[in-house]
Design a protein around this motif. Sequence first.
Motif, PDB file in Angstrom:
ATOM      1  N   TRP A 137       0.846  -1.185   0.000  1.00  0.00           N
ATOM      2  CA  TRP A 137       0.000   0.000   0.000  1.00  0.00           C
ATOM      3  C   TRP A 137       0.890   1.247   0.000  1.00  0.00           C
ATOM      4  N   GLU A 138       0.281   2.393  -0.189  1.00  0.00           N
ATOM      5  CA  GLU A 138       1.000   3.655  -0.129  1.00  0.00           C
ATOM      6  C   GLU A 138       0.515   4.459   1.062  1.00  0.00           C
ATOM      7  N   MET A 139       1.458   5.072   1.761  1.00  0.00           N
ATOM      8  CA  MET A 139       1.095   5.993   2.839  1.00  0.00           C
ATOM      9  C   MET A 139       1.863   7.294   2.606  1.00  0.00           C
ATOM     10  N   GLY A 140       1.131   8.327   2.294  1.00  0.00           N
ATOM     11  CA  GLY A 140       1.768   9.594   2.007  1.00  0.00           C
ATOM     12  C   GLY A 140       2.724   9.527   0.838  1.00  0.00           C
ATOM     13  N   GLY A 141       2.412   8.688  -0.157  1.00  0.00           N
ATOM     14  CA  GLY A 141       3.279   8.537  -1.315  1.00  0.00           C
ATOM     15  C   GLY A 141       4.428   7.574  -1.125  1.00  0.00           C
ATOM     16  N   VAL A 142       4.545   6.972   0.062  1.00  0.00           N
ATOM     17  CA  VAL A 142       5.622   6.032   0.368  1.00  0.00           C
ATOM     18  C   VAL A 142       5.159   4.607   0.040  1.00  0.00           C
ATOM     19  N   ARG A 143       5.892   3.924  -0.822  1.00  0.00           N
ATOM     20  CA  ARG A 143       5.561   2.544  -1.193  1.00  0.00           C
ATOM     21  C   ARG A 143       5.893   1.622  -0.020  1.00  0.00           C
ATOM     22  N   SER A 144       4.867   0.979   0.502  1.00  0.00           N
ATOM     23  CA  SER A 144       5.022   0.211   1.741  1.00  0.00           C
ATOM     24  C   SER A 144       4.596  -1.230   1.544  1.00  0.00           C
ATOM     25  N   GLY A 145       5.219  -2.130   2.300  1.00  0.00           N
ATOM     26  CA  GLY A 145       4.880  -3.542   2.219  1.00  0.00           C
ATOM     27  C   GLY A 145       4.872  -4.178   3.599  1.00  0.00           C
ATOM     28  N   ALA A 146       4.144  -5.284   3.727  1.00  0.00           N
ATOM     29  CA  ALA A 146       3.996  -5.985   5.005  1.00  0.00           C
ATOM     30  C   ALA A 146       4.487  -7.421   4.874  1.00  0.00           C
ATOM     31  N   LEU A 147       5.257  -7.847   5.863  1.00  0.00           N
ATOM     32  CA  LEU A 147       5.683  -9.250   5.926  1.00  0.00           C
ATOM     33  C   LEU A 147       5.768  -9.637   7.399  1.00  0.00           C
ATOM     34  N   GLY A 148       4.603  -9.913   7.985  1.00  0.00           N
ATOM     35  CA  GLY A 148       4.558 -10.307   9.384  1.00  0.00           C
ATOM     36  C   GLY A 148       4.998 -11.741   9.583  1.00  0.00           C
ATOM     37  N   GLY A 149       4.933 -12.177  10.851  1.00  0.00           N
ATOM     38  CA  GLY A 149       5.251 -13.548  11.195  1.00  0.00           C
ATOM     39  C   GLY A 149       6.651 -13.733  11.745  1.00  0.00           C
ATOM     40  N   ALA A 150       6.818 -14.787  12.527  1.00  0.00           N
ATOM     41  CA  ALA A 150       8.106 -15.161  13.117  1.00  0.00           C
ATOM     42  C   ALA A 150       7.914 -16.485  13.842  1.00  0.00           C
TER      43      ALA A 150
END
Length: 255
Positions: free
Chosen positions: A105-118
């Motif tokens: 997703w984008e937040m304030g024009g910042v390209r963001s990604g999620a990779l949870g878990g451990a």
Amino acid sequence: MARILVAGDWHGNIPWMETALRHAAGAGCTALIQVGDLAVLWPAGNGGDKFTRGLQRRLDEHRITMVSVDGNHDVHPLLRSLPLNAEGFGVLSHRLLYAPRGHRWEMGGVRSGALGGAYSIDRVRRKLGRAWWEEEEIAEADVERLGSGPLDVLITHEVPAGIDVVSPFPRRLLEALEPDSYTSRILVRDAVRNTRPRLVLSGHRHQRLTAVMPGTETRVHVLHKESFTGNLVSLDLETLAVEDVRVVRASERRG
């Protein structure tokens, strides 16, 4: 939204959640990212329902939208069954959102990604289906889902391999289980190499440190757990500069 706050693990800690959100509201924050081990939807009898309701209420009160990835100490089957909104987030409430593994997703024009878990090093002391879940570990499919398109910021729970961390667990336990834990770290490293983010924000390891991934220009910030300095940082969305935030407790203000 030139600046947002990012939080490390909270583990369902209600007083710390309220303190952190009170600080965020006082700083004029309208958005907060959390790196996992939030512990919403925790099984009944273990305080999860109370924490979830309290968090939803405080987010509404302070008009803050919170996005969280999953940690190892999160209820994975319930998070994965959440309805998705138009942006692809799992919805716990209109202000409390879950970013599935591989989501972009984008937040304030910042390209963001999620990779949870451990991997839960302490799973030997936990009951399967009550305090840890088999879905906690990162899978190759999660990394593939994230893809190889460039990112500016990657939000993970586990710290990528290549970053030296200090473990709080006894050496005997580490010798038995750390190799299994390291598999997830390698997958996060692979995701960093694929997406080449300028910044990685992680938690899980209960310490605050900053380092550059070997062979890359990616700066990794590991955030501390609840109640510790280094749990909350400020992220400038224009420069991607990260600054530690000192959260003042109510007891300190009274003192």
